[in-house]
Design an enzyme around this catalytic site. Sequence first.
Site, PDB file in Angstrom:
ATOM      1  N   GLY A  51     -15.956  -3.301  -1.056  1.00 52.79           N
ATOM      2  CA  GLY A  51     -14.660  -2.638  -0.897  1.00 52.79           C
ATOM      3  C   GLY A  51     -14.559  -1.941   0.444  1.00 52.79           C
ATOM      4  N   GLY A  83      -9.635   3.105   4.586  1.00 55.07           N
ATOM      5  CA  GLY A  83      -9.476   3.756   5.869  1.00 55.07           C
ATOM      6  C   GLY A  83     -10.545   4.794   6.153  1.00 55.07           C
ATOM      7  CB  VAL A  89     -17.438   0.763  -1.729  1.00 51.49           C
ATOM      8  CG1 VAL A  89     -18.340   0.847  -2.963  1.00 51.49           C
ATOM      9  CG2 VAL A  89     -16.559   2.006  -1.640  1.00 51.49           C
ATOM     10  CE  LYS A 139     -15.362   6.842  -0.738  1.00 47.63           C
ATOM     11  NZ  LYS A 139     -14.537   7.644  -1.688  1.00 47.63           N
ATOM     12  CG  ASP A 164      -4.599   9.988  -4.749  1.00 45.52           C
ATOM     13  OD1 ASP A 164      -3.406   9.718  -5.005  1.00 45.52           O
ATOM     14  OD2 ASP A 164      -5.301   9.302  -3.994  1.00 45.52           O
TER      15      ASP A 164
END
Length: 246
Positions: A30, A33, A37, A52, A147
């Site tokens: 993954g 911005g 990952v 990450k 979020d």
Amino acid sequence: MIDNGVAGTDFKVMPGTVVLDRFELKKPIGFGGTAAVWLGKECGTGQSVAVKIQNSGENVGAHRFERLEREGQLLKLIDSPYVMKCKDVGRLPDGRACLIFEYLPGDSLREVLESRETLPVGEALEFLSQLLRALEASHRLGIIHRDLKPDNIMILHEAQQGIRVKLFDFGIAKLLQESGGQVTGRNCPELAELLLPLTAAEMTVGTPEYMAPEQISATDLGCFTDVYAVGVVFYEMLFGEVPYSG
């Protein structure tokens, strides 16, 4: 090969690289911005992990290192089977943040909705119940997610437990403000020192379709801010669209 190294260093991030002394990178899974990952493996145990790693470059932003590092510290404090667990937090030799998470082999709720459009009421209610339990553990510490959306909710299929919801991505989490205007974490005062520099510098952040009115206007936030977002997610599970898109 993917080179996320910082100019002026020789450190390379690629399959086979060992980070934080004991986690071997296998392949990228993954990109965003702020960070990439990777699927990784813990040396010795062979356990799969998600790694990450902060992106390099001028577009990373002044606060993003702190945000990533503190996201890991937050997740290590939140104790819930419905919140992604963080195993370790550290820095690469070039100074970038590196977070080690439990590996979740499943689909995001966004991916589920893209393939199925809507969910039966009973299944949606089960997801809702587990999401609220995740928020209960977070809000108990005075942490609001800010979020919450289908992209940040993982759906796992476990042999014994059945379907399990996992909430993740606490990168823009904020602490509740207690009386007197001082930011503290409920039952965990050290969180105030952990997050204060970032929360003071931020204003309106989040994803517009899931943001409560007080979040859009950058006024006082609370547990109800996350509950509003959960309501939007629940609506989307039932009807295949968000209630407001303008």
